[in-house]
Write an enzyme that holds these catalytic residues in place. Structure first.
Site, PDB file in Angstrom:
ATOM      1  N   ARG A 174       0.850  -1.176   0.000  1.00 18.11           N
ATOM      2  CA  ARG A 174       0.000   0.000   0.000  1.00 18.11           C
ATOM      3  C   ARG A 174       0.892   1.235   0.000  1.00 18.11           C
ATOM      4  O   ARG A 174       2.096   1.143   0.185  1.00 18.11           O
ATOM      5  CB  ARG A 174      -0.920   0.013   1.234  1.00 18.11           C
ATOM      6  CG  ARG A 174      -0.149  -0.021   2.544  1.00 18.11           C
ATOM      7  CD  ARG A 174      -1.069  -0.076   3.750  1.00 18.11           C
ATOM      8  NE  ARG A 174      -0.331  -0.187   4.989  1.00 18.11           N
ATOM      9  CZ  ARG A 174       0.237   0.811   5.635  1.00 18.11           C
ATOM     10  NH1 ARG A 174       0.149   2.041   5.140  1.00 18.11           N
ATOM     11  NH2 ARG A 174       0.882   0.632   6.763  1.00 18.11           N
ATOM     12  N   ARG A 178       2.043   9.092   4.956  1.00 10.73           N
ATOM     13  CA  ARG A 178       1.014   9.675   5.820  1.00 10.73           C
ATOM     14  C   ARG A 178       0.930  11.163   5.510  1.00 10.73           C
ATOM     15  O   ARG A 178       1.957  11.852   5.468  1.00 10.73           O
ATOM     16  CB  ARG A 178       1.373   9.475   7.300  1.00 10.73           C
ATOM     17  CG  ARG A 178       1.341   8.027   7.747  1.00 10.73           C
ATOM     18  CD  ARG A 178       1.759   7.919   9.196  1.00 10.73           C
ATOM     19  NE  ARG A 178       1.790   6.535   9.642  1.00 10.73           N
ATOM     20  CZ  ARG A 178       2.303   6.136  10.797  1.00 10.73           C
ATOM     21  NH1 ARG A 178       2.829   7.023  11.635  1.00 10.73           N
ATOM     22  NH2 ARG A 178       2.300   4.862  11.130  1.00 10.73           N
ATOM     23  N   ARG A 250      16.856 -14.093   4.289  1.00 11.76           N
ATOM     24  CA  ARG A 250      17.840 -13.073   4.595  1.00 11.76           C
ATOM     25  C   ARG A 250      18.222 -13.222   6.059  1.00 11.76           C
ATOM     26  O   ARG A 250      17.400 -13.589   6.898  1.00 11.76           O
ATOM     27  CB  ARG A 250      17.272 -11.671   4.355  1.00 11.76           C
ATOM     28  CG  ARG A 250      16.839 -11.396   2.940  1.00 11.76           C
ATOM     29  CD  ARG A 250      17.984 -11.361   1.965  1.00 11.76           C
ATOM     30  NE  ARG A 250      18.818 -10.163   2.151  1.00 11.76           N
ATOM     31  CZ  ARG A 250      19.960  -9.962   1.507  1.00 11.76           C
ATOM     32  NH1 ARG A 250      20.435 -10.889   0.686  1.00 11.76           N
ATOM     33  NH2 ARG A 250      20.652  -8.861   1.695  1.00 11.76           N
ATOM     34  N   ARG A 280      20.671  -0.095   9.344  1.00  8.40           N
ATOM     35  CA  ARG A 280      20.215   0.724  10.468  1.00  8.40           C
ATOM     36  C   ARG A 280      21.116   0.521  11.680  1.00  8.40           C
ATOM     37  O   ARG A 280      21.893  -0.432  11.740  1.00  8.40           O
ATOM     38  CB  ARG A 280      18.765   0.390  10.833  1.00  8.40           C
ATOM     39  CG  ARG A 280      18.547  -1.016  11.361  1.00  8.40           C
ATOM     40  CD  ARG A 280      17.077  -1.257  11.664  1.00  8.40           C
ATOM     41  NE  ARG A 280      16.840  -2.597  12.215  1.00  8.40           N
ATOM     42  CZ  ARG A 280      15.666  -3.045  12.635  1.00  8.40           C
ATOM     43  NH1 ARG A 280      14.591  -2.262  12.570  1.00  8.40           N
ATOM     44  NH2 ARG A 280      15.539  -4.267  13.124  1.00  8.40           N
ATOM     45  N   GLU A 301      23.294  -2.960  11.922  1.00  6.06           N
ATOM     46  CA  GLU A 301      22.781  -4.142  11.238  1.00  6.06           C
ATOM     47  C   GLU A 301      23.100  -4.118   9.742  1.00  6.06           C
ATOM     48  O   GLU A 301      22.906  -3.101   9.083  1.00  6.06           O
ATOM     49  CB  GLU A 301      21.262  -4.245  11.399  1.00  6.06           C
ATOM     50  CG  GLU A 301      20.791  -4.415  12.831  1.00  6.06           C
ATOM     51  CD  GLU A 301      19.288  -4.555  12.932  1.00  6.06           C
ATOM     52  OE1 GLU A 301      18.649  -4.885  11.903  1.00  6.06           O
ATOM     53  OE2 GLU A 301      18.741  -4.332  14.022  1.00  6.06           O
ATOM     54  N   TYR A 349       6.774 -14.140   7.010  1.00  8.30           N
ATOM     55  CA  TYR A 349       7.189 -13.137   7.983  1.00  8.30           C
ATOM     56  C   TYR A 349       5.985 -12.816   8.860  1.00  8.30           C
ATOM     57  O   TYR A 349       4.930 -12.429   8.367  1.00  8.30           O
ATOM     58  CB  TYR A 349       7.693 -11.853   7.309  1.00  8.30           C
ATOM     59  CG  TYR A 349       8.097 -10.825   8.336  1.00  8.30           C
ATOM     60  CD1 TYR A 349       9.334 -10.925   8.964  1.00  8.30           C
ATOM     61  CD2 TYR A 349       7.227  -9.819   8.714  1.00  8.30           C
ATOM     62  CE1 TYR A 349       9.704 -10.017   9.946  1.00  8.30           C
ATOM     63  CE2 TYR A 349       7.586  -8.903   9.690  1.00  8.30           C
ATOM     64  CZ  TYR A 349       8.832  -9.007  10.304  1.00  8.30           C
ATOM     65  OH  TYR A 349       9.184  -8.111  11.280  1.00  8.30           O
ATOM     66  N   ASP A 351       4.647 -10.834  12.529  1.00  8.49           N
ATOM     67  CA  ASP A 351       4.858 -10.038  13.732  1.00  8.49           C
ATOM     68  C   ASP A 351       4.553 -10.889  14.962  1.00  8.49           C
ATOM     69  O   ASP A 351       3.866 -11.911  14.877  1.00  8.49           O
ATOM     70  CB  ASP A 351       3.963  -8.799  13.718  1.00  8.49           C
ATOM     71  CG  ASP A 351       4.447  -7.743  12.733  1.00  8.49           C
ATOM     72  OD1 ASP A 351       5.669  -7.670  12.496  1.00  8.49           O
ATOM     73  OD2 ASP A 351       3.600  -6.992  12.206  1.00  8.49           O
TER      74      ASP A 351
END
Length: 383
Positions: A174, A178, A250, A280, A301, A349, A351
């Site tokens: 999507r 914002r 990965r 990051r 990382e 993946y 959460d």
């Protein structure tokens, strides 16, 4: 009720939650964990030098809109409110993420209001693209070249190890923009981090007289005969001894940074320039703002393709992997006496809240099957 004996491979959230639900229903459970600790990639521990709570395998932020899951984790630990915010360094400047109204106005040096920004981004978007064929075309169709190149091109290339033209368009599901100044990374009603770390919560979940936990112990084919049913939360292809080939992942390399005071001044700083090799830096004391520490511990990382001995983090799920995955899923559905769950067991993946929710659903299904005398399904989700 006839007591059943279950062998569970993996002491992360999937294995722990199912173990607890089965044990509370009166069954005997043995949990096998190859690492020397529970909680899987959510493992946390106190740094002995600074007392900072370290997320050993990278930052984990708990966020959910699932009330059952929220109530469940609160049974086993104190969840502290935490609002995750991320910054990114691009072209020598720092911006807010997710891309919001301030990010847009900073990048384009404008002062647009929400309606003006929507119209402006619509003008930037590439209207010549019909059905996007890849990640890059999807981004250009949504937001135009400048936003894409600033905040998505470099980071995505480093994270996936592929040019965005080779990444499916569906990865960018999507418009990730914002048109307000809201910079909270997540928008779920419940956002928190456990006061005593994730490992403490998983330990509490597993603390039941009918659960035995074996650390530094793998679960092999030979172990199946000890149990009435197996729960597999390890890699899906590993269960079948990689007969159709290895599924791609990965992995992450972490470089430790120690300092005094603040090092980056926030929890997570992304680096969007493709010339910067790492993705990051996370400064872990900021994940517990209710604590105070003079010293600080950060981890830089870097993402790369996982080898055979590496910890798998993110399923790649590109064209070849999806083809191989289909063969493994067909084999899994035909496999009797085992249920495949979790991120690795279903090659998705997930959460944390989804992991816990699916584990609860799987436990419900297993107990229903036992109660009705039916065979326990091998899969409870459409992987």
């Amino acid at each position: 009720m006839t007591t059943k004996r279950f062998g569970i491979a993996g002491a992360g959230f999937s294995g722990a939650v199912i173990a607890r639900e089965l044990a509370e229903a009166g069954h005997e459970v043995t949990v096998f964990e190859t690492r020397d600790h529970v909680a899987g990639n959510c493992h946390t521990e106190r740094d002995p030098e600074t007392s900072v709570m370290i997320h050993r395998y990278g930052p984990h932020i708990f966020h959910t809109g699932n009330e059952r899951v929220w109530e469940y984790v609160n049974r086993f630990g104190t969840m502290m409110p935490y609002n995750h915010r991320v910054r990114t360094t691009v072209g020598g400047r720092v911006y807010l993420l997710p891309v919001n109204l301030l990010t847009i106005n900073q990048l384009f040096e404008t002062a647009l209001n929400p309606a003006e920004a929507r119209a402006f981004i619509a003008e930037q978007a590439d209207s010549t693209i019909g059905e996007p064929r890849n990640f890059e075309e999807q981004a250009l169709k949504f937001m135009g070249r400048r936003l894409y190149e600033a905040f998505f091109l470099g980071y995505t290339t480093k994270q996936w190890g592929l040019p965005p033209t080779e990444i499916p368009a569906a990865v960018l599901r999507r418009l990730p923009l914002r048109f307000s100044y809201e910079d909270s990374y997540f928008n779920h009603p419940h956002q928190a981090i456990p006061r005593d770390g994730y490992t403490s919560i998983v330990q509490q979940i597993l603390d039941h007289p009918r659960i035995e936990v074996l650390l530094s112990t793998g679960y092999g084919v030979a172990d199946r005969g000890q149990f009435d049913h197996s729960i597999w939360t390890g890699p899906l292809d590993a269960w079948f001894d990689y007969r159709f080939g290895r599924l791609g992942y990965r992995t992450l390399d972490f470089e430790e940074i120690r300092d005094t005071g603040d090092h980056i001044g926030c929890a997570v700083m992304n680096y969007g320039d493709v010339e910067v090799p790492y993705t990051r830096i996370a400064e872990h004391k900021h994940f517990a703002p209710w604590e105070e520490h003079e010293g600080t511990v950060c981890f830089r990382e870097t993402s790369r393709l996982a080898g055979e001995g590496d910890i798998p983090y993110y399923p790649i799920r590109l064209a070849n992997d999806k083809s191989v995955l289909g063969q493994y899923l067909d084999a899994a559905r035909a496999e009797a006496g085992v249920t495949f769950v979790g991120r690795l067991g279903t090659y998705r993946y997930l959460d944390m809240d989804v992991t816990i929710g699916e584990a609860l659903t799987a436990a419900d299904g297993i107990l229903d099957a036992i109660g009705s005398g039916a065979a326990v399904p091998s899969l409870f989700v459409d992987a």
